[in-house]
Design an enzyme around this catalytic site. Sequence first.
Site, PDB file in Angstrom:
ATOM      1  N   ASN A  69     -97.957  25.955  -9.342  1.00  0.00           N
ATOM      2  CA  ASN A  69     -98.120  26.411 -10.915  1.00  0.00           C
ATOM      3  C   ASN A  69     -99.522  26.586 -11.244  1.00  0.00           C
ATOM      4  O   ASN A  69     -99.908  26.427 -10.602  1.00  0.00           O
ATOM      5  CB  ASN A  69     -97.841  24.568 -11.597  1.00  0.00           C
ATOM      6  CG  ASN A  69     -96.317  24.331 -11.895  1.00  0.00           C
ATOM      7  OD1 ASN A  69     -96.546  24.742 -12.207  1.00  0.00           O
ATOM      8  ND2 ASN A  69     -95.713  22.991 -11.076  1.00  0.00           N
ATOM      9  N   HIS A  96    -120.232  21.822   1.696  1.00  0.00           N
ATOM     10  CA  HIS A  96    -121.401  22.309   2.198  1.00  0.00           C
ATOM     11  C   HIS A  96    -122.273  21.350   2.447  1.00  0.00           C
ATOM     12  O   HIS A  96    -121.806  20.484   2.935  1.00  0.00           O
ATOM     13  CB  HIS A  96    -122.231  21.841   0.496  1.00  0.00           C
ATOM     14  CG  HIS A  96    -121.323  22.574  -0.667  1.00  0.00           C
ATOM     15  ND1 HIS A  96    -122.437  23.903  -1.090  1.00  0.00           N
ATOM     16  CD2 HIS A  96    -120.728  22.621  -1.346  1.00  0.00           C
ATOM     17  CE1 HIS A  96    -121.285  24.717  -1.944  1.00  0.00           C
ATOM     18  NE2 HIS A  96    -120.734  24.092  -2.677  1.00  0.00           N
ATOM     19  N   THR A 149    -108.249  12.902   2.755  1.00  0.00           N
ATOM     20  CA  THR A 149    -108.327  13.439   3.669  1.00  0.00           C
ATOM     21  C   THR A 149    -108.594  13.482   4.956  1.00  0.00           C
ATOM     22  O   THR A 149    -109.774  13.696   5.669  1.00  0.00           O
ATOM     23  CB  THR A 149    -110.281  12.554   2.765  1.00  0.00           C
ATOM     24  OG1 THR A 149    -109.380  11.218   3.528  1.00  0.00           O
ATOM     25  CG2 THR A 149    -110.581  12.596   1.329  1.00  0.00           C
ATOM     26  N   LYS A 150    -107.638  12.927   5.112  1.00  0.00           N
ATOM     27  CA  LYS A 150    -107.304  12.366   6.653  1.00  0.00           C
ATOM     28  C   LYS A 150    -105.786  13.069   6.081  1.00  0.00           C
ATOM     29  O   LYS A 150    -104.633  13.393   5.568  1.00  0.00           O
ATOM     30  CB  LYS A 150    -107.049  10.965   6.799  1.00  0.00           C
ATOM     31  CG  LYS A 150    -108.701  10.223   7.177  1.00  0.00           C
ATOM     32  CD  LYS A 150    -108.435   9.117   7.593  1.00  0.00           C
ATOM     33  CE  LYS A 150    -109.368   8.718   7.354  1.00  0.00           C
ATOM     34  NZ  LYS A 150    -109.777   7.163   7.424  1.00  0.00           N
ATOM     35  N   ARG A 164    -104.386   6.863   0.171  1.00  0.00           N
ATOM     36  CA  ARG A 164    -103.361   5.661   1.077  1.00  0.00           C
ATOM     37  C   ARG A 164    -102.353   6.498   0.951  1.00  0.00           C
ATOM     38  O   ARG A 164    -101.410   5.740  -0.016  1.00  0.00           O
ATOM     39  CB  ARG A 164    -104.180   4.772   0.403  1.00  0.00           C
ATOM     40  CG  ARG A 164    -106.061   4.375   0.904  1.00  0.00           C
ATOM     41  CD  ARG A 164    -106.006   2.723   0.766  1.00  0.00           C
ATOM     42  NE  ARG A 164    -107.605   2.951   0.631  1.00  0.00           N
ATOM     43  CZ  ARG A 164    -108.417   2.910  -0.658  1.00  0.00           C
ATOM     44  NH1 ARG A 164    -108.400   3.236  -1.326  1.00  0.00           N
ATOM     45  NH2 ARG A 164    -109.928   3.003  -0.103  1.00  0.00           N
ATOM     46  N   ARG A 167     -95.950   3.862   0.312  1.00  0.00           N
ATOM     47  CA  ARG A 167     -95.189   3.602   1.138  1.00  0.00           C
ATOM     48  C   ARG A 167     -94.303   4.239   1.722  1.00  0.00           C
ATOM     49  O   ARG A 167     -95.106   5.643   1.360  1.00  0.00           O
ATOM     50  CB  ARG A 167     -94.393   2.719   0.481  1.00  0.00           C
ATOM     51  CG  ARG A 167     -93.303   3.684  -0.747  1.00  0.00           C
ATOM     52  CD  ARG A 167     -92.340   2.372  -1.835  1.00  0.00           C
ATOM     53  NE  ARG A 167     -91.964   3.497  -2.767  1.00  0.00           N
ATOM     54  CZ  ARG A 167     -90.024   4.548  -2.587  1.00  0.00           C
ATOM     55  NH1 ARG A 167     -89.306   4.286  -1.284  1.00  0.00           N
ATOM     56  NH2 ARG A 167     -90.523   5.159  -3.946  1.00  0.00           N
TER      57      ARG A 167
END
Length: 170
Positions: A69, A96, A149-150, A164, A167
């Site tokens: 999009n 950075h 981030t993971k 996080r 489910r």
Amino acid sequence: MNRLKLVLYYLIISRLPHSRLLPVCNKIRVWYVSKILGIVSSGKIDYFEPCIYIGNGSNVTIGKDCQVNENVFIQGAIIGDYVMIAPNVAILTATHNYTDIAKPMVYQGEEKGVTPVIENDVWIGRNVIIMPGVRLGMGSIIGSGAVVTKDVEPYSIMGGVPARLIRKRT
């Protein structure tokens, strides 16, 4: 990649009206990014809406039947098939430097990261940020506004800052 092709993409092709106004504009954009720039594998239901940033295109590959999009920022990514990306998503490959506290961060330059990988059948919600080197597993869903981030396991539903597990899809 030929600079003239990119200039034409950014000046004309990426600024064509949204497909809701003129459906033919999507067909032109998909044709251009697949046949001229060579970053998209054409499928039957591809969408490539206006104002998608693809850098110089050398670090971006997008599979077939993907829907990207408007206002999506892709510094670099390997994107599989059947992926849906909502508006205002940022997929990053660099951050950075900030380790030297004696030097202003603006003078420390960028740290080149690893290209993110988005596997097949992933749905990325509006305003999501995907950090460098992250892998989104097959069939995963990333909720709106999340910062990933993971790595995300296949068939996971993720949300929040940082993202996080909410489910698993069953």
